[in-house]
Design an enzyme around this catalytic site. Structure first.
Site, short mmCIF file in Angstrom:
data_model
loop_
_atom_site.label_atom_id
_atom_site.label_comp_id
_atom_site.label_asym_id
_atom_site.label_seq_id
_atom_site.Cartn_x
_atom_site.Cartn_y
_atom_site.Cartn_z
CB SER A 276 -1.01 0.05 1.26
OG SER A 276 -0.32 0.49 2.45
CE LYS A 277 -1.55 5.57 -4.19
NZ LYS A 277 -2.20 6.48 -4.99
NE ARG A 278 -2.07 6.34 5.11
CZ ARG A 278 -1.22 7.83 5.15
NH1 ARG A 278 -0.13 7.82 5.51
NH2 ARG A 278 -2.01 8.58 4.67
#
Ligand code: GLU
Length: 517
Positions: A276-278
């Site tokens: 994920s982007k995180r």
């Protein structure tokens, strides 16, 4: 045999910076296009105004440019999206918000042909239906059974429909999914896929309140109008494929339907779930090609700013979900084009390995000439206030580069060539400093002072002759010299270091250490 000209598109939504997975989708489209002498189109799918993020579009074009996979069509040489048709960009505008008026006619066409209908239920009503279904332990599906019960043009007279449409703009056009049909689809990576239509929702195609299409309608209409032959996109779009097939059928565009290929997900380093982007900030590696600052001022790392070469970045993402079928790992873009084929794309998710990513950069760094590395290193030295000559910088670089994966690691690997030690590593001191050491160092100082030229072979020769004569152990002498000249147990051979540091500075460092230690 392929007879039509291959046309593929990368169709990102400008809802934020492009994630590595997005770059991989763009790359695979690019490789496929180039391999087949086709055209790689960029289309901006910005019909979801609520998710629009300013700056995202520019980020996308800049990122593709940095990666060296600039689209052939849709984006002008200055990096802006083509808005006027011209021979090079015949289907402009390529930004969907500027094609707004086009889509409503297609939505209305589907209504008049009985493939879609006007639906008047409000978001509040839908929410309460959803909750009701959940309270019965069921999942809410907006299908044939449901649409028979609600306010829509299928259950109303034409006059009623006209009245409701005028009364407010709270209505939408929904696709009428057939009750009981098996939808057979073909995916170039997954083969045949089939779905029962009864399990699917009547998706919204067009909304009156903003006069905009949803992704599904705009995407299909534009793929058809832009003569796209192959749709290569992420696996998350596979659930939309049945609807897309049905839309092609409903429009009577079966012959124009592109081939589809859904790319496997990128997985977290532990293989558990989608990257994920995180994850980048959490696990300490970039997930974006370029650095990004969100509107709230939050910064995310980028491969470019982290010191990756674009060639290394492209190489590493090419191997996420594709393999050449050989042991080869290092590929130039040209070699990737040559080797790429969709039938070597895997079906299962591709696990991202940050260590391997660094390894790729290291491989590319090693192929750079010393002159090129020095060009990148000199500004770093300048920033540190180090005055040096390109010759010395080049000597340093050639000695330490094989220990680095990035140019920004050069300083930590080489600062002692430029500045004398300000302190001495205590545990190394314990190891290197014996009662006889000062005497040995004084002798070594004389040997070095008499050494001309002060280069690696003569330093080596002079020290070895003297150590042999005095029956000194190499370790004993070299550790002591290293402690004085470097300050810690780090770096290449002492003759190499001293030759680069130069005679004068070497002697100064020795004197300084003899005074201090
Ligand atoms: N706009 C979609 C996205 O953001 C495009 C999906 C597709 O390629 O059809 O990924």
């Amino acid at each position: 045999m392929q007879t039509e000209k291959v046309r593929v598109r990368f169709a990102p939504s400008p809802t934020g910076p492009l994630h590595m997975g997005g770059v991989r989708t763009a790359l695979f489209n690019y490789l496929f296009a180039k391999k087949h002498n086709g055209t790689f189109v960029l289309r901006i799918e910005d019909t979801d105004m609520q998710r629009y993020v300013p700056g995202a579009e520019q980020y996308i074009t800049e990122a593709l440019n940095w990666c060296g996979i600039t689209p052939d069509e849709g984006v002008l040489p200055d990096g802006t999206i083509a808005t006027e048709p011209c021979p090079h960009h015949p289907f402009a505008p390529y930004r969907q918000s500027e094609r707004k008026d086009l889509y409503s006619q297609y939505a209305r066409q589907l209504v008049s042909q009985g493939h879609a209908y006007y639906a008047f239920d409000t978001p509040e009503e839908l929410e309460s239906y959803r909750r009701e279904a959940e309270s019965r332990g069921e999942t809410f599906i907006y299908n044939f059974a449901f649409r028979n019960r609600t306010a829509n043009s299928l259950n109303m007279t034409a006059a009623e429909v006209a009245h409701r449409r005028k009364e407010s703009n709270n209505w939408v056009i929904r696709f009428k999914i057939p009750e009981n049909q098996t939808i057979l689809m073909n995916d170039m990576i997954r083969g045949e896929v089939s779905v029962q239509s009864g399990t699917l929702d009547d998706k919204v195609l067009w909304k009156a309140h903003d006069g905009l299409p949803t992704y599904h309608l705009a995407n299909i209409v534009d793929d058809c109008l832009m003569e796209i032959t192959h749709v290569i996109r992420g696996e998350e779009w596979l659930p939309s494929l049945p609807l897309h097939y049905m839309l092609y059928d409903a429009f009577g565009w079966q012959k124009k339907r592109p081939m589809f290929a859904h790319l496997p997900l990128l997985l977290k380093p532990d293989g558990k779930g989608k990257l994920s982007k995180r994850d980048g900030d959490r696990l300490g590696f970039p997930v974006f090609p370029l650095e990004w600052t969100s509107t709230s001022g939050e910064k995310s790392r980028g491969y470019r700013e982290d010191g990756y070469y674009p060639e290394a970045f492209i190489n590493l993402i090419a191997l996420l979900g594709w393999n050449p079928g050989t042991e080869q790992e290092i590929f130039t873009l040209e070699e990737l084009i040559e080797a790429f084929s969709l039938d070597r794309v895997t079906r299962s998710g591709a696990r991202f390995n940050p260590e391997k990513a660094r390894w790729f950069n290291q491989q590319y760094l090693r192929t750079r000439s010393d002159t090129r590395l020095v060009q990148d290193f000199l500004p770093v030295l300048q920033k540190k206030g180090i005055a040096t000559t390109p010759l010395k910088a080049e000597q340093v670089v050639s000695l330490i580069k094989h220990r680095a994966s990035f140019v920004h690691e050069f300083w930590d690997l080489s600062y002692y060539f430029f500045i004398p030690p300000s302190d001495y590593d205590p545990s190394y001191y314990k190891k290197a400093w014996k009662p006889g050491t000062p005497g040995i160092l004084r002798q070594a100082r004389d040997i070095l002072a008499g050494c001309a030229p002060f280069d690696i072979p003569s330093i080596d020769k002079a020290l070895h002759q003297w150590m042999e004569k005095e029956q000194l152990k190499t370790g004993q002498v070299m550790n002591a010299l290293r402690l004085c000249i470097v300050g810690k147990p780090q770096g290449p051979g002492m003759a190499e270091i001293m030759a680069v540091v130069g005679k004068e500075d070497t002697l100064v460092r020795l004197d300084q250490a003899l005074n201090k230690l």
